[in-house]
Design a protein around this motif. Structure first.
Motif, PDB file in Angstrom:
ATOM      1  N   GLY A   1     -13.144  26.082  -0.081  1.00 49.39           N
ATOM      2  CA  GLY A   1     -11.971  25.223  -0.023  1.00 49.39           C
ATOM      3  C   GLY A   1     -12.263  23.817   0.457  1.00 49.39           C
ATOM      4  O   GLY A   1     -11.346  23.005   0.598  1.00 49.39           O
ATOM      5  N   ARG A   2     -13.541  23.535   0.704  1.00 47.99           N
ATOM      6  CA  ARG A   2     -13.920  22.201   1.170  1.00 47.99           C
ATOM      7  C   ARG A   2     -14.639  21.450   0.045  1.00 47.99           C
ATOM      8  O   ARG A   2     -15.593  21.965  -0.532  1.00 47.99           O
ATOM      9  N   PRO A   3     -14.226  20.230  -0.229  1.00 43.95           N
ATOM     10  CA  PRO A   3     -14.931  19.441  -1.245  1.00 43.95           C
ATOM     11  C   PRO A   3     -16.263  18.948  -0.710  1.00 43.95           C
ATOM     12  O   PRO A   3     -16.519  19.000   0.496  1.00 43.95           O
ATOM     13  N   PRO A   4     -17.152  18.467  -1.573  1.00 41.81           N
ATOM     14  CA  PRO A   4     -18.450  17.961  -1.104  1.00 41.81           C
ATOM     15  C   PRO A   4     -18.282  16.718  -0.237  1.00 41.81           C
ATOM     16  O   PRO A   4     -17.303  15.978  -0.366  1.00 41.81           O
ATOM     17  N   LYS A   5     -19.247  16.494   0.636  1.00 36.50           N
ATOM     18  CA  LYS A   5     -19.241  15.305   1.475  1.00 36.50           C
ATOM     19  C   LYS A   5     -19.554  14.072   0.629  1.00 36.50           C
ATOM     20  O   LYS A   5     -19.971  14.170  -0.518  1.00 36.50           O
ATOM     21  N   ARG A   6     -19.382  12.909   1.233  1.00 33.31           N
ATOM     22  CA  ARG A   6     -19.537  11.652   0.502  1.00 33.31           C
ATOM     23  C   ARG A   6     -20.886  11.536  -0.201  1.00 33.31           C
ATOM     24  O   ARG A   6     -20.945  11.214  -1.393  1.00 33.31           O
ATOM     25  N   GLN A   7     -21.964  11.777   0.534  1.00 31.70           N
ATOM     26  CA  GLN A   7     -23.296  11.598  -0.036  1.00 31.70           C
ATOM     27  C   GLN A   7     -23.551  12.580  -1.167  1.00 31.70           C
ATOM     28  O   GLN A   7     -24.135  12.235  -2.195  1.00 31.70           O
ATOM     29  N   GLU A   8     -23.090  13.808  -0.994  1.00 29.83           N
ATOM     30  CA  GLU A   8     -23.278  14.802  -2.045  1.00 29.83           C
ATOM     31  C   GLU A   8     -22.439  14.455  -3.270  1.00 29.83           C
ATOM     32  O   GLU A   8     -22.884  14.607  -4.411  1.00 29.83           O
ATOM     33  N   LEU A   9     -21.232  13.962  -3.036  1.00 33.44           N
ATOM     34  CA  LEU A   9     -20.379  13.553  -4.152  1.00 33.44           C
ATOM     35  C   LEU A   9     -21.042  12.434  -4.944  1.00 33.44           C
ATOM     36  O   LEU A   9     -20.957  12.402  -6.181  1.00 33.44           O
ATOM     37  N   LEU A  10     -21.699  11.520  -4.251  1.00 32.35           N
ATOM     38  CA  LEU A  10     -22.375  10.422  -4.930  1.00 32.35           C
ATOM     39  C   LEU A  10     -23.418  10.944  -5.911  1.00 32.35           C
ATOM     40  O   LEU A  10     -23.512  10.487  -7.052  1.00 32.35           O
ATOM     41  N   GLY A  11     -24.212  11.928  -5.481  1.00 39.93           N
ATOM     42  CA  GLY A  11     -25.197  12.515  -6.384  1.00 39.93           C
ATOM     43  C   GLY A  11     -24.545  13.170  -7.590  1.00 39.93           C
ATOM     44  O   GLY A  11     -25.038  13.060  -8.715  1.00 39.93           O
ATOM     45  N   LEU A  12     -23.427  13.848  -7.355  1.00 39.95           N
ATOM     46  CA  LEU A  12     -22.702  14.481  -8.459  1.00 39.95           C
ATOM     47  C   LEU A  12     -22.168  13.446  -9.442  1.00 39.95           C
ATOM     48  O   LEU A  12     -22.253  13.611 -10.657  1.00 39.95           O
ATOM     49  N   LEU A  13     -21.605  12.355  -8.908  1.00 41.92           N
ATOM     50  CA  LEU A  13     -21.005  11.340  -9.768  1.00 41.92           C
ATOM     51  C   LEU A  13     -22.039  10.677 -10.664  1.00 41.92           C
ATOM     52  O   LEU A  13     -21.798  10.457 -11.855  1.00 41.92           O
ATOM     53  N   ARG A  14     -23.178  10.343 -10.098  1.00 38.43           N
ATOM     54  CA  ARG A  14     -24.183   9.632 -10.888  1.00 38.43           C
ATOM     55  C   ARG A  14     -24.793  10.499 -11.983  1.00 38.43           C
ATOM     56  O   ARG A  14     -25.341   9.976 -12.951  1.00 38.43           O
TER      57      ARG A  14
END
Length: 728
Positions: free
Chosen positions: A670-683
């Motif tokens: 139920g927790r979304p990824p943290k900022r740094q992990e989200l950045l890797g996903l986005l790129r």
């Protein structure tokens, strides 16, 4: 010059005990290391996400090979490397002195004799580089370290064998604008050889002697244009009286610089000629040191050496809790999770897609049921571009509200908006507000280039993903940022289809190209890319430039008509476009008239009137009311806000849905990824939106798709024509 190690930094690399950070960039970190024998080294370590890229790893391996092939006392030697390690690294001898750039910035230009000695030693280094069959490609003040016994040339990251072509493909500019040769500036890859390094050396020496680059400062495109077309600014650089060649003029510093900065590579001296004919008087006494630097720079080197050689104590290793470890170094596995059979919700027309993924092995604590994470919006809601800013905020809000209305969502999202007024000062304050809010996982914005350029570094330090949909200047990508995700093509890329459009027209029409300096950087980039493209396609332009705030454009238009132009490109803004459109109409010109998106403004239609009819314009945005895939979005937007969506509303909507897609993909417990992990996903993400397909270059987050569109003025309005041509 150095900084303490972070908790996430390794204790050692390749037999080097790490002592401090010397610097960090988008690709990795440079550490101060010490071998078991006590020798100091600068250890460059590549980030894991780039090490996973085979092309990047191959490029790094070439860097190691290139650096090892150079043996010169004035080039920093490689002391160790492992390009095949999990975290590739390269170690070089440590030079504790400042860079030439730092020395000139702090202490001013060097005396003429110091510059001559610098020239001789760096030329000797380049002589070895070229003898090894390499071209350095990035000779600049930041890549020269100063020591009492002479300079050291560093960074062979883009050095290539002179017969290699992989990195010299057409239209790829490699190096640092302001210190590039004309052949590099025009991306004439096959022509970039040793003379290119000599031109860059001339730029570096002119900077050392005057304190300013010879082709000025400004945006990348402006520097590239001046490098190709303008003479270097050598004002104030005087010859010294120590040279042996005063009779011939060969030893005169301004003369030497002019020879190095010749536009034709064949007119430049070779690196070997520096030591055999041009600067033979500057030699190091046998058994002694050359007194070649001013006293204040020598003191700076001594101070720097004292600071760097006062080695920090090795800090004890601190055990981390599992939660701390995850925060410090997010698992790479999470970036690759694709759960088969996941529930997927598709909004009407496919406008908002997200997957609710679950990981049965997640040991994290479940999220509070009432917690709301957030997407931030930093926009101009009260300044000159408030219309675009408001459109983006509304598009983002609609995407968030639709996500929250879904039954199977793993969490809820809030939208947190800050108004920066489109100014750099307010932008910094706005960015800090969003960064300090730990619930904000990603930010959409800012609206314009000025605000974006002011905060890119701030968001980068926080590793908070920043996604831009309207700011588009090349300056945004001049430096590689870890947190930047560019959700549109650059302004130069948006202007490029103008050339393709003209090449598709019947007949060989001479294009007239007018750069209006009122639009400053934007006009420069738009003009430069089309001048370059049309020349490469065998149809050179007839270029003219008008000063900023010029009201009378008729003489320039008349001159272009006398030159026989058959088509017209305007690089400027809507205000200038009005005057140019009227002048062309008064002159009876009815050929193709094209301009990029800054002219897509109601002020152009109102001011130009009938003279605007027929103009073709390129853009990075669509008119959602004319796009069938956006019908559901347009209807929902009208219902929610009581008005049709403006430009950039649909792009913002797509971008937030892209963020939502990756947030849900990385959700655990139920927790979304943290900022740094989200950045890797986005790129690494791909998303098919209602406006275009989104994909990015993982190394720098720049837009990797096409996403350029055409509009034409018909009946007093901008009519959307669809995707712009990408091939001639």
């Amino acid at each position: 010059m150095s900084a303490r190690l972070l908790p996430t930094d390794p204790a050692s690399i390749g037999g080097h005990r790490l002592l401090a950070r010397l610097g960090a960039g988008g690709m990795g970190v440079v550490y101060l290391g010490r071998t078991e024998a006590g020798a100091l080294a600068a250890v460059k370590v590549i980030q894991a996400e780039y090490a996973d890229d085979p092309d990047f790893r191959a490029r790094f391996r070439r860097e190691v090979e290139a650096a090892r092939r150079v043996t010169s006392p004035w080039a920093v030697p490689v002391t160790g490397a492992d390009p095949d390690a999990a975290a590739p690294w390269l170690a070089t001898a440590f030079v504790p002195g400042p860079s030439l750039e730092e020395a000139v910035t702090r202490h001013g230009p060097l005396p003429a004799r110091s510059v001559r000695v610098l020239a001789r030693m760096l030329a000797a280094a380049l002589r070895e580089v070229h003898a090894a069959g390499l071209v350095h490609r990035d000779v600049k003040p930041a890549n020269v370290l100063l020591a009492v016994d002479g300079p050291r040339l560093i960074d062979f990251g883009i050095a290539r064998a002179s017969d290699e072509t992989a990195i010299t493909s057409t239209d790829l500019v490699v190096g640092t604008p302001g210190f590039l040769s004309p052949e590099q500036a025009e991306a004439r890859g096959s022509e970039v050889g040793p003379p290119s390094d000599i031109f860059s050396l001339g730029c570096l020496l002119a900077y050392a002697a005057s304190g300013r680059p010879p082709f000025g400062t400004g945006t990348a495109d402006a520097l590239l244009y001046r490098t190709v077309h303008d003479e270097p600014d050598l004002a104030g650089i005087e010859a010294d009286d120590d040279g042996d060649d005063a009779d011939t003029g060969d030893g005169d510093l301004p003369t030497l610089l002019r020879r190095c900065l010749a536009k034709d590579p064949a007119d430049r001296p070779t690196a070997a000629q520096f030591g055999t004919a041009l600067l033979v008087e500057d030699t190091i006494p046998e058994g002694g040191q050359l007194d070649w630097l001013p006293a204040d720079v020598v003191r700076a080197i001594a101070d720097s050496s004292s600071e760097m050689l006062a080695l920090p104590d090795i800090e004890p290793t601190v055990a981390e809790t599992p939660g701390d470890a995850e925060q410090a170094a997010p698992s790479r596995r999470r970036l690759l999770v694709l759960a088969s059979g996941a529930a997927v919700l598709m909004a009407a027309g496919g406008v908002a897609a997200w997957a609710a993924l679950r990981d049965e092995d997640d040991q994290g604590s479940p999220a509070p049921r009432d917690h709301r994470w957030a997407v931030g919006v930093q926009a101009d809601l009260s300044g000159a571009q408030r219309t675009a800013g408001e459109a983006q905020e509304r598009g983002a809000r609609l995407a968030i509200e639709q996500f929250n209305s879904s039954k199977n969502k793993p969490f809820e999202l809030a939208l947190k908006t800050v108004d920066d007024g489109g100014s750099a000062d307010r932008a910094r304050t706005a960015a800090k507000k969003l960064i300090q809010d730990t619930d904000v996982l990603a930010v959409l914005g800012p609206t314009n280039d000025e605000a974006a350029n002011a905060v890119l570094g701030t968001y980068d330090e926080a590793l908070l993903p920043l996604l831009c949909v309207s700011a588009g200047g090349l300056i945004l990508t001049a430096q590689q940022y870890r947190s930047f995700v560019h959700c549109r093509p650059s302004d130069a890329a948006v202007a490029l289809p103008i050339s393709i459009y003209l090449m598709r027209q019947k007949g060989k029409l001479l294009p007239g190209l007018l750069q209006d300096r009122t639009a400053r950087t934007y006009a420069q980039e738009s003009a430069w890319i089309n001048a370059l493209m049309l020349r490469r396609l065998g149809r050179p332009v007839y270029p003219r430039v008008i000063p900023a705030d010029t009201d009378d454009v008729e003489p320039v238009v008349a001159d272009m008509m006398r030159a026989g132009i058959g088509s017209f490109i305007y690089a400027g803004d809507a205000r200038g476009g009005v005057r140019v459109a009227r002048a062309l109409a008064d002159a009876g010109f009815d050929g193709p008239r094209l301009t990029p998106q800054a002219v897509i403004d109601p002020a152009f239609l109102k001011g130009a009137g009938d003279a605007a009819e027929g103009w073709v314009l390129t853009s990075s945005f669509v008119d959602p009311s004319a796009v069938p895939a956006a019908a559901a979005f347009t209807a929902a937007f009208r219902k929610r806000f009581g008005a049709a969506p403006g430009y950039y509303a649909a792009e913002a909507y797509d971008t937030v849905n892209l963020v939502v897609q990756e947030l849900v993909k990385g959700t655990k417990g139920g927790r979304p990824p943290k900022r740094q992990e989200l950045l890797g996903l986005l790129r690494k993400s791909r998303y098919k939106g209602i406006t275009k397909e989104f994909s990015f270059k993982p190394a720098d987050g720049t837009f990797a798709g096409w996403g350029v569109f055409l509009h034409q003025v018909e009946g007093g309005r901008f009519r959307f024509l669809g995707a712009a041509p990408s091939e001639v």
